[in-house]
Design an enzyme around this catalytic site. Structure first.
Site, PDB file in Angstrom:
ATOM      1  N   CYS A 156      12.355   6.740   5.284  1.00 54.12           N
ATOM      2  CA  CYS A 156      13.312   7.903   5.382  1.00 54.12           C
ATOM      3  C   CYS A 156      12.652   8.791   6.353  1.00 54.12           C
ATOM      4  CB  CYS A 156      13.348   8.494   3.917  1.00 54.12           C
ATOM      5  SG  CYS A 156      14.903   9.300   3.770  1.00 54.12           S
TER       6      CYS A 156
ATOM      7  N   GLY B  67      -7.051   7.527   4.580  1.00 56.29           N
ATOM      8  CA  GLY B  67      -6.886   6.404   5.604  1.00 56.29           C
ATOM      9  C   GLY B  67      -6.250   7.134   6.956  1.00 56.29           C
ATOM     10  N   THR B  68      -5.387   7.954   6.796  1.00 60.35           N
ATOM     11  CA  THR B  68      -4.556   8.600   7.800  1.00 60.35           C
ATOM     12  C   THR B  68      -5.614   9.265   8.652  1.00 60.35           C
ATOM     13  OG1 THR B  68      -2.482   8.830   6.534  1.00 60.35           O
ATOM     14  CG2 THR B  68      -2.763  10.319   8.548  1.00 60.35           C
TER      15      THR B  68
ATOM     16  N   GLN C 220      -5.383  -1.476   3.636  1.00 62.55           N
ATOM     17  CA  GLN C 220      -4.853  -2.337   2.819  1.00 62.55           C
ATOM     18  C   GLN C 220      -5.734  -3.557   2.532  1.00 62.55           C
ATOM     19  OE1 GLN C 220      -2.259  -2.045   0.609  1.00 62.55           O
ATOM     20  NE2 GLN C 220      -1.340  -0.171   1.576  1.00 62.55           N
TER      21      GLN C 220
ATOM     22  N   THR D 219     -16.198  21.113   4.434  1.00 61.24           N
ATOM     23  CA  THR D 219     -16.950  20.794   3.121  1.00 61.24           C
ATOM     24  C   THR D 219     -16.418  19.702   2.524  1.00 61.24           C
ATOM     25  OG1 THR D 219     -17.399  23.014   2.850  1.00 61.24           O
ATOM     26  CG2 THR D 219     -17.934  21.366   0.935  1.00 61.24           C
TER      27      THR D 219
ATOM     28  N   SER E 207      -9.269   3.610   2.505  1.00 66.52           N
ATOM     29  CA  SER E 207      -8.925   4.815   1.677  1.00 66.52           C
ATOM     30  C   SER E 207      -9.163   4.461   0.197  1.00 66.52           C
ATOM     31  CB  SER E 207      -7.464   4.740   1.875  1.00 66.52           C
ATOM     32  OG  SER E 207      -6.856   5.932   1.365  1.00 66.52           O
ATOM     33  N   ALA E 208      -9.589   5.545  -0.397  1.00 75.26           N
ATOM     34  CA  ALA E 208      -9.815   5.353  -1.765  1.00 75.26           C
ATOM     35  C   ALA E 208      -8.884   5.003  -2.789  1.00 75.26           C
ATOM     36  CB  ALA E 208     -10.634   6.437  -2.373  1.00 75.26           C
ATOM     37  N   HIS E 209      -7.420   5.566  -2.388  1.00 76.18           N
ATOM     38  CA  HIS E 209      -6.471   5.474  -3.630  1.00 76.18           C
ATOM     39  C   HIS E 209      -5.868   4.049  -3.705  1.00 76.18           C
ATOM     40  CE1 HIS E 209      -2.604   6.378  -1.133  1.00 76.18           C
ATOM     41  NE2 HIS E 209      -3.633   6.777  -0.436  1.00 76.18           N
TER      42      HIS E 209
HETATM   43  C1  LIG Z   1      -2.400   0.182   6.273  1.00 78.82           C
HETATM   44  C2  LIG Z   1      -2.494   1.547   6.088  1.00 78.82           C
HETATM   45  N1  LIG Z   1      -3.126   2.398   6.810  1.00 78.82           N
HETATM   46  C3  LIG Z   1      -3.199   3.726   6.199  1.00 78.82           C
HETATM   47  C4  LIG Z   1      -2.757   4.234   5.408  1.00 78.82           C
HETATM   48  C5  LIG Z   1      -2.959   5.767   5.094  1.00 78.82           C
HETATM   49  O1  LIG Z   1      -3.886   6.052   4.234  1.00 78.82           O
HETATM   50  P1  LIG Z   1      -3.798   7.217   3.159  1.00 78.82           P
HETATM   51  O2  LIG Z   1      -2.649   7.319   2.586  1.00 78.82           O
HETATM   52  O3  LIG Z   1      -5.242   7.277   2.678  1.00 78.82           O
HETATM   53  O4  LIG Z   1      -3.758   8.568   4.382  1.00 78.82           O
HETATM   54  C6  LIG Z   1      -1.989   3.479   4.521  1.00 78.82           C
HETATM   55  C7  LIG Z   1      -1.369   4.224   3.433  1.00 78.82           C
HETATM   56  O5  LIG Z   1      -0.299   3.694   2.783  1.00 78.82           O
HETATM   57  C8  LIG Z   1      -2.083   2.224   4.692  1.00 78.82           C
HETATM   58  O6  LIG Z   1      -1.153   1.362   3.897  1.00 78.82           O
END
Ligand SMILES: Cc1ncc(COP(=O)(O)O)c(C=O)c1O
Length: 385
Positions: free
Chosen positions: A326, A70-71, A186, A244, A206-208
């Site tokens: 933190c 997601g980042t 989320q 890749t 995001s997959a996780h």
């Molecule tokens: C709202 C939101 N955006 C983006 C992210 C980032 O996703 P990733 O952990 O896959 O980089 C998170 C992860 O906690 C999230 O909660």
């Protein structure tokens, strides 16, 4: 026994996602850009996963760019979409994830003007505030679908309408329109994803967070949207994201789609909050009056430090998150709660519980009992001191 209650941080991997990853890693080890049979086998897995995600979220397969999470998806939309453009104006909210706030801060350093809207006390940002903040040169509106700390859902469909109306009336002198980015990390699996209703140009995933692997995500780009690669290279993902592709991870992402019914956790979460307020009436639950993802509860207990609480809970076998972040060894209060108007001490002492499919009503009851025990212990220690 550890009870895992931190599914918004990451969701334990689903067995079938792990199986899909192992099968893809072993059986489709080729480089998906290679033209031979092994490469084509990997490419097929990639194509199938792209089709599965597109079908799940209601997008076109070609609009999806796989990323390392997601980042990266948020950075790709923000820096890839705007860093090389003439600076203009951007609207976002004060409660976004750092993966939106930080690239926007970078644009600000380069001369962009950023409006950061505050939510109301329940954690909801008003679409009317977005409308009021729009300017002729507003190039981007970035609002998350669901907040990671409180679970509060934002009115992204209404904000999409506001952007659409703005675009139908106004264009800046270069003919640029206002782009709408929704961070849906989320929301995936926890709220309705309706790209048509949202009218969004970019949506990140995001997959996780849904039982897939960490380090895998996707950016949906509406047809006609252009970005510049943020890490230039071999031109994979139709020259939008080089490198890749993580074929096993992407296979795991596709396998996890729709497997967890987070909405079924509402009664568990609500029962937890009822029990919490009954046992500790001084507890404050954030965003309780707003529509929220069904698995999330963020609260503080007056007089109890969040970090101490978190450690004590961990020792007692409960894994939860604290809202404070933190940074360089210093504990920062939750920026989300501060933006909602919470006091500094509340923003520092907040705890987030996010339930998942393996949690039971007994976990919730045991957590409340443990919280009450810890409060008793800490209070009597403070009294004895
Ligand atoms: C709202 C939101 N955006 C983006 C992210 C980032 O996703 P990733 O952990 O896959 O980089 C998170 C992860 O906690 C999230 O909660």
């Amino acid at each position: 026994m550890q009870r895992y209650l931190d599914h918004n941080a990451t969701c334990p991997p689903l067995e079938l996602a792990l199986t899909a990853q192992i099968e893809a890693a072993r059986g489709a080890f080729g480089n998906p850009s290679s033209l031979h049979g092994s490469g084509r086998a990997a490419r097929r897995i990639l194509d199938d996963a792209r089709d599965a995600l597109a079908a799940y979220i209601g997008a076109e397969s070609g609009s999806l760019v796989f990323t390392c999470g997601g980042t990266e998806a948020n950075n790709l939309a923000i820096l890839g979409g705007f860093a090389s453009q003439e600076p203009g104006h951007i609207i976002t909210t004060a409660i976004e994830h750092p993966s939106v706030l930080q690239p926007l801060a970078r644009l600000e350093e380069a001369g962009w003007q950023i409006t950061r809207l505050r939510p109301n006390a329940d954690g909801v940002v008003a679409a009317s505030d977005v409308a009021a903040a729009l300017r002729e040169n507003t190039r981007l509106v970035a609002v998350m679908a669901a907040n990671n700390e409180t679970g509060v859902l934002q009115p992204v469909a209404e904000i999409g309408v506001v952007c659409q109306e703005h675009n139908s009336k106004a264009h800046d002198k270069q003919g640029n329109h206002t782009v709408f980015l929704v961070d849906a990390v989320q929301a995936l699996g926890k709220a309705k994803i309706s790209l048509r209703d949202w009218n969004a140009d970019f949506v990140s995933f995001s997959a996780h967070k849904i039982g897939g692997p960490r380090g895998v995500g996707a950016l949906m780009m509406r047809r006609g949207m252009r970005i510049q690669e943020i890490a230039p290279g071999g031109g994979q993902e139709r020259k939008r994201r080089s490198g890749t592709e993580n074929v096993p991870g992407i296979a795991g992402f596709a396998a996890a789609l729709g497997q967890i019914d987070f909405s079924a956790l509402q009664s568990l979460r609500d029962a937890f909050e009822d029990e919490l307020l009954a046992a500790l009436p001084e507890a404050v639950i954030f965003g309780k009056q707003a529509p929220r993802t069904a698995n999330t509860s963020m609260f503080c207990i007056a007089g109890l430090d969040g970090e101490t609480l978190l450690m004590q809970l961990d020792l007692a076998g409960f894994e939860v998150a604290s809202g404070s972040a933190c940074s360089s060894g210093k504990r920062e209060p939750s920026h989300v709660l501060l933006a909602m108007g919470a006091r500094q001490d509340q923003a520092r002492s907040s705890i987030r519980v996010s339930f998942g499919p393996s949690n039971t009503p007994q976990d919730a009851t045991a957590l409340v009992a443990e919280l009450a025990r810890i409060r008793q212990r800490l209070r009597s220690m403070a009294g004895a001191a």
